[in-house]
Design a protein around this motif. Structure first.
Motif, PDB file in Angstrom:
ATOM      1  N   THR A 120     -36.135  34.242 -79.096  1.00 44.16           N
ATOM      2  CA  THR A 120     -36.139  33.882 -77.603  1.00 44.16           C
ATOM      3  C   THR A 120     -36.589  35.164 -77.091  1.00 44.16           C
ATOM      4  O   THR A 120     -36.897  36.086 -75.907  1.00 44.16           O
ATOM      5  N   ASP A 159     -35.019  36.312 -71.223  1.00 44.45           N
ATOM      6  CA  ASP A 159     -33.965  35.522 -70.622  1.00 44.45           C
ATOM      7  C   ASP A 159     -33.702  36.767 -69.788  1.00 44.45           C
ATOM      8  O   ASP A 159     -33.446  36.460 -68.910  1.00 44.45           O
ATOM      9  N   THR A 160     -33.265  37.811 -70.992  1.00 42.66           N
ATOM     10  CA  THR A 160     -32.401  39.644 -70.165  1.00 42.66           C
ATOM     11  C   THR A 160     -33.825  40.142 -69.222  1.00 42.66           C
ATOM     12  O   THR A 160     -33.865  40.358 -68.773  1.00 42.66           O
TER      13      THR A 160
END
Length: 159
Positions: free
Chosen positions: A73, A83-84
């Motif tokens: 990811t 995602d962050t």
């Protein structure tokens, strides 16, 4: 993430090891040949282009694991976690998924993150900012920050 006030308190560490680890692979360097992308992003954000290039070099020569593990990811060249940090990409007009497929989106997102870290680091330096980039919770410069500082000073992406 939301551009809120913060202060990273991190101290230099004279014992941090700046030598290249055995797994550093210049073969995977993605800064060389893409320097204009780094320079444009850094200039746009008011950053030292060589700082951005040094972090990019570190991330591509140490963080090439997404080539080995496709379900990763975190995406090169700046090893941005969608995602962050996807929201930062959106601030720049990108979709979070662009971080994976568009080198300019990836580098600009990384540059925005580095800019915000620099502004919030007490007595910022290359090693301190790089360490916070690697892990927001660092309180002392580790081998990562020391290595980025050595890459910065020696401009290894040019070798």
């Amino acid at each position: 993430m939301n551009n809120t006030p913060a202060l990273f308190e991190i101290v230099e560490n004279p014992n941090a090891d700046a030598t290249a680890p055995w797994f550093e692979a210049d073969f995977f360097d993605e800064v060389d040949g893409n320097e204009a992308i780094y320079e444009n992003a850094a200039n746009e954000m008011g950053l030292d282009p060589d700082l951005l290039k040094a972090i990019g070099y570190m991330e591509t020569t140490h963080g090439y694991y997404d080539r080995l593990h496709p379900k990763n990811t975190s995406f090169r060249p700046m090893n941005i976690r969608v995602d962050t940090w996807g929201k930062l990409a959106e601030e720049l007009g990108y979709q979070p998924s662009d971080i994976e497929t568009d080198i300019t989106a990836n580098v600009r997102t990384g540059a925005l993150l580095v800019t915000r870290i620099w502004a919030r680091t007490q007595s910022p330096s290359v090693s301190k900012v790089a360490n916070i980039y690697n892990f927001l919770g660092h309180e002392e410069v580790s081998d990562y920050g020391a290595r980025v500082d050595a890459i910065y000073k020696n401009k290894l992406w040019k070798n």
